[in-house]
Design an enzyme around this catalytic site. Structure first.
Site, PDB file in Angstrom:
ATOM      1  N   CYS A  79     -56.237  31.620 -18.391  1.00 36.87           N
ATOM      2  CA  CYS A  79     -57.100  31.894 -16.964  1.00 36.87           C
ATOM      3  C   CYS A  79     -56.760  33.336 -16.691  1.00 36.87           C
ATOM      4  CB  CYS A  79     -56.572  31.027 -15.969  1.00 36.87           C
ATOM      5  SG  CYS A  79     -57.814  30.838 -14.606  1.00 36.87           S
ATOM      6  N   HIS A 170     -56.667  25.937 -17.227  1.00 34.28           N
ATOM      7  CA  HIS A 170     -55.001  25.789 -17.242  1.00 34.28           C
ATOM      8  C   HIS A 170     -54.398  24.676 -18.075  1.00 34.28           C
ATOM      9  CE1 HIS A 170     -54.357  28.292 -13.758  1.00 34.28           C
ATOM     10  NE2 HIS A 170     -55.473  28.341 -13.579  1.00 34.28           N
ATOM     11  N   GLU A 172     -51.422  24.199 -19.030  1.00 33.28           N
ATOM     12  CA  GLU A 172     -50.477  23.666 -18.418  1.00 33.28           C
ATOM     13  C   GLU A 172     -50.357  22.633 -17.376  1.00 33.28           C
ATOM     14  OE1 GLU A 172     -51.777  26.206 -17.534  1.00 33.28           O
ATOM     15  OE2 GLU A 172     -51.292  26.830 -15.358  1.00 33.28           O
TER      16      GLU A 172
END
Ligand code: GLN
Length: 197
Positions: A79, A170, A172
């Site tokens: 990102c 994202h 994560e």
């Protein structure tokens, strides 16, 4: 075991640490340029690219990060991190690190779609992958040698250029750690080949 750093100036740092550790690698939160020396790979997290850039300049990270990439050690930009890594940012005169052979555009999925999830096919990583996008950039074009790994709505959202990996979303923020696993694999390979050179 590969040692993977997460640039710890701003953004989703701890979530990446968790994802690295879930994959059995060692994670290091990087606060100072000197810490780069011990790493086999580095993740640039999501957050806000202009804020992160200000902190990169303030803490003297600019040249050390470029040197890290040029030494052949892998970098994964997610990102805002993808924006930092790109060779060109559409509408801006200068890139940030300028390492990866791609052009990115910021905030490119429109206001009404500030954040959304999408099911992606990511080449070499997953046939089905639930990706979380938050005010995400996209990759407008890729240079020679850069491989497109995933697209959404006709836009490129993940790519690899040599030892540089980048995605718009994202990875994560979910419990699916496969793209981080793929990046750790890149870092392990680079570690082995740099040790033999
Ligand atoms: N829109 C942000 C930027 O331009 C990136 C958003 C994110 O990392 N979730 O830096």
């Amino acid at each position: 075991m590969a040692k993977i750093g997460v640039l710890g100036l701003q953004g989703a740092v701890q979530e990446h640490v968790r994802s690295i550790e879930e994959n059995g690698a060692e994670a290091v939160v990087v606060k100072w340029p000197e810490q780069l020396a011990e790493l086999d790979g580095l993740i640039l997290p999501g957050g806000e690219s202009t804020t992160m850039r200000r902190l990169i300049d303030r803490y003297g990270f600019m040249e050390p990060l470029r040197e890290f990439g040029k030494s052949g050690r892998p970098i994964f930009g997610t990102c805002a991190g993808l924006i930092l890594l790109a060779g060109e940012v559409a509408g801006y005169d200068e890139p940030h690190l300028g390492l990866m052979n791609i052009v990115v555009e910021r905030n490119s999925f429109g206001r009404q779609k500030e954040s959304f999830e999408a099911n992606l096919l990511i080449k070499d990583v997953a046939d089905e992958y639930n990706a979380v996008f938050i005010r995400a950039p996209h990759i407008v074009s890729t240079g020679e040698g850069t491989e497109v790994l995933a697209e959404h709505d006709g836009r490129i959202v993940a790519a690899r250029d040599r030892h540089y990996l980048g995605c718009s979303f994202h990875p994560e923020l979910t419990d699916d750690h496969r793209i981080t696993r793929y990046f750790i694999g890149m870092a392990e390979e680079a570690k082995a080949s740099l040790a033999n050179s």
